[in-house]
Write a protein that holds these residues in place. Structure first.
Motif, short mmCIF file in Angstrom:
data_model
loop_
_atom_site.label_atom_id
_atom_site.label_comp_id
_atom_site.label_asym_id
_atom_site.label_seq_id
_atom_site.Cartn_x
_atom_site.Cartn_y
_atom_site.Cartn_z
N ASP A 176 0.94 -1.17 0.42
CA ASP A 176 -0.69 -0.56 -0.45
C ASP A 176 0.41 1.40 -0.37
N VAL A 177 2.21 1.25 0.51
CA VAL A 177 3.03 2.55 1.02
C VAL A 177 3.61 2.34 -0.56
N VAL A 178 3.80 1.99 -0.73
CA VAL A 178 4.80 1.74 -2.15
C VAL A 178 3.73 2.18 -3.68
N GLN A 179 2.72 1.50 -3.58
CA GLN A 179 1.34 2.16 -4.62
C GLN A 179 1.12 3.53 -4.70
N ARG A 180 1.52 4.28 -3.94
CA ARG A 180 0.85 5.51 -3.23
C ARG A 180 2.11 6.17 -3.11
N LEU A 181 2.93 5.90 -3.55
CA LEU A 181 4.32 6.83 -3.54
C LEU A 181 4.48 6.26 -4.67
N VAL A 182 3.93 5.36 -5.47
CA VAL A 182 3.95 5.59 -6.93
C VAL A 182 2.97 6.49 -7.97
N ASN B 77 0.97 9.16 -6.29
CA ASN B 77 1.80 10.53 -5.81
C ASN B 77 2.62 11.00 -6.65
N ASP B 78 4.15 10.03 -7.23
CA ASP B 78 4.57 10.74 -7.08
C ASP B 78 5.41 10.98 -6.28
N GLY B 79 5.49 10.71 -5.29
CA GLY B 79 6.29 10.97 -4.08
C GLY B 79 5.27 11.45 -2.95
N ALA B 80 5.83 11.60 -1.60
CA ALA B 80 4.95 11.67 -0.78
C ALA B 80 5.68 12.12 0.76
N SER B 81 5.12 12.46 1.98
CA SER B 81 5.86 12.74 3.18
C SER B 81 5.22 11.75 4.14
N LEU B 82 5.95 11.41 5.28
CA LEU B 82 5.35 10.88 5.62
C LEU B 82 4.16 10.89 6.41
N ALA B 83 3.55 12.30 7.09
CA ALA B 83 2.55 12.75 7.30
C ALA B 83 1.42 12.39 6.24
N VAL C 57 12.99 2.22 -1.28
CA VAL C 57 12.54 3.68 -1.02
C VAL C 57 13.73 4.81 -0.90
N VAL C 58 13.37 6.07 -1.73
CA VAL C 58 15.12 6.79 -1.53
C VAL C 58 13.92 8.17 -1.74
N ARG C 59 15.20 8.51 -0.07
CA ARG C 59 14.64 9.95 -0.25
C ARG C 59 15.25 11.25 -0.26
N ARG C 60 14.34 12.28 -1.34
CA ARG C 60 14.52 13.40 -1.54
C ARG C 60 13.72 14.76 -1.92
N HIS D 93 10.69 8.79 -2.05
CA HIS D 93 10.11 8.08 -3.51
C HIS D 93 10.56 6.64 -3.56
N VAL D 94 9.81 5.97 -4.56
CA VAL D 94 10.75 4.84 -5.16
C VAL D 94 11.43 4.84 -5.88
N GLY D 95 12.48 4.04 -5.42
CA GLY D 95 14.13 4.03 -5.40
C GLY D 95 14.83 2.42 -7.03
N LEU D 96 15.48 3.32 -7.75
CA LEU D 96 15.62 2.45 -9.11
C LEU D 96 16.09 1.50 -8.96
N ARG D 97 15.60 0.59 -7.58
CA ARG D 97 15.49 -1.03 -7.43
C ARG D 97 14.23 -1.59 -8.55
#
Length: 261
Positions: free
Chosen positions: A24-30, A32-38, A64-67, A72-76
């Motif tokens: 769920d976390v990964v899909q939401r990052l995808v 939203n093209d990234g998101a904060s913890l909150a 996952v990477v922080r920027r 954001h999802v990482g290149l892995r």
């Protein structure tokens, strides 16, 4: 007592829920093209501590990477995606043909495969006049809303096709989407006779598409090849004759080359 039903709170159930939360976390990052913890915690309705724990694990594993102040999802994931895509038989041949068709037509060409009842973009290319509106590689749309998706459905044996119909939601993508199973069956039969299938503003307003199937030497469907363009340009003889002839020739060439791989 052995052999009885498992309790709802078994470790196995907890492990499944943990995996579902992580995805769920990964899909939401995808999405939203990234998101904060909150933002993630609020959108998913999970405790911040739960989301943070999953993000920390994903980051440690390289997924996952922080920027830019968020996650954001990482290149892995790119490594995994490339491996999954390359596993399809004839992918390199298909990619080359998609690029060739896009150059010749000046429109957008794409190749779909079926996965979990959806049409998934596996390859795409854009010509010099192409509409650049599709969601991109790996994106999914209903099979019934894509010309190439209908072409894939038409190659399925009847029991499998009936099962696919049972699992389809038939929710409209646009007001022109086919949402009646009987109407879709009629379209599939007509397309089988012609050898190609149409999408008239069924997945995106203002665009038309023509699609054909690609099969292996045993007659098993590999995927669907299509061309998409603006409805004012992809109509008449170009929609119903010129592009279909091009795609049927490309499909024949691809099937011969794949058979001799």
């Amino acid at each position: 007592m052995n052999g009885g039903p498992k309790d709802a709170d078994t470790p196995e159930k907890d492990a499944v829920r943990t995996a579902e939360t992580m995805f769920d976390v990964v899909q939401r990052l995808v999405e939203n093209d990234g998101a904060s913890l909150a933002e993630l915690a609020a959108e998913l309705d999970y405790a911040k501590s739960t989301v943070h724990r999953h993000l920390h694990t994903l980051a440690d594993l390289g997924y996952v990477v922080r920027r830019d102040g968020g996650y954001h999802v990482g290149l892995r994931f790119l490594e995994i995606g490339v491996t999954a895509r390359s596993g399809y038989r004839g992918y390199d041949l298909v990619r080359q043909k998609v690029e060739e068709i896009a150059e010749v037509t000046g429109e957008r060409a794409q190749f779909f495969v079926e996965e979990h009842g959806k049409a998934v973009y596996l390859a795409r290319a854009v010509g010099d006049r192409a509409v650049r509106t599709d969601p991109g590689i790996g994106s999914r749309i209903p099979l019934y809303a894509a010309s190439a998706g209908k072409a894939i459905l038409a190659e399925l044996p009847e029991p499998e096709l009936s099962d696919m119909f049972e699992r389809m939601s038939f929710e409209p993508v646009t007001e022109h989407s086919v949402t009646d199973p009987d109407e879709l069956r009629a379209e599939i039969e007509a397309g089988r006779e012609r050898g190609y299938f149409f999408n008239r503003e069924e997945s995106l307003r203002g665009t038309h598409a023509v699609g054909v199937s690609i099969c292996d030497p045993d007659g098993e469907v590999i995927g669907g090849l299509s061309v998409t363009g603006p409805s004012h340009r992809l109509n008449g003889d170009r929609l119903e004759s010129e592009i279909p002839d091009l795609l049927l020739g490309a499909a024949n060439e691809l099937e011969l080359n794949i058979a001799h791989m």
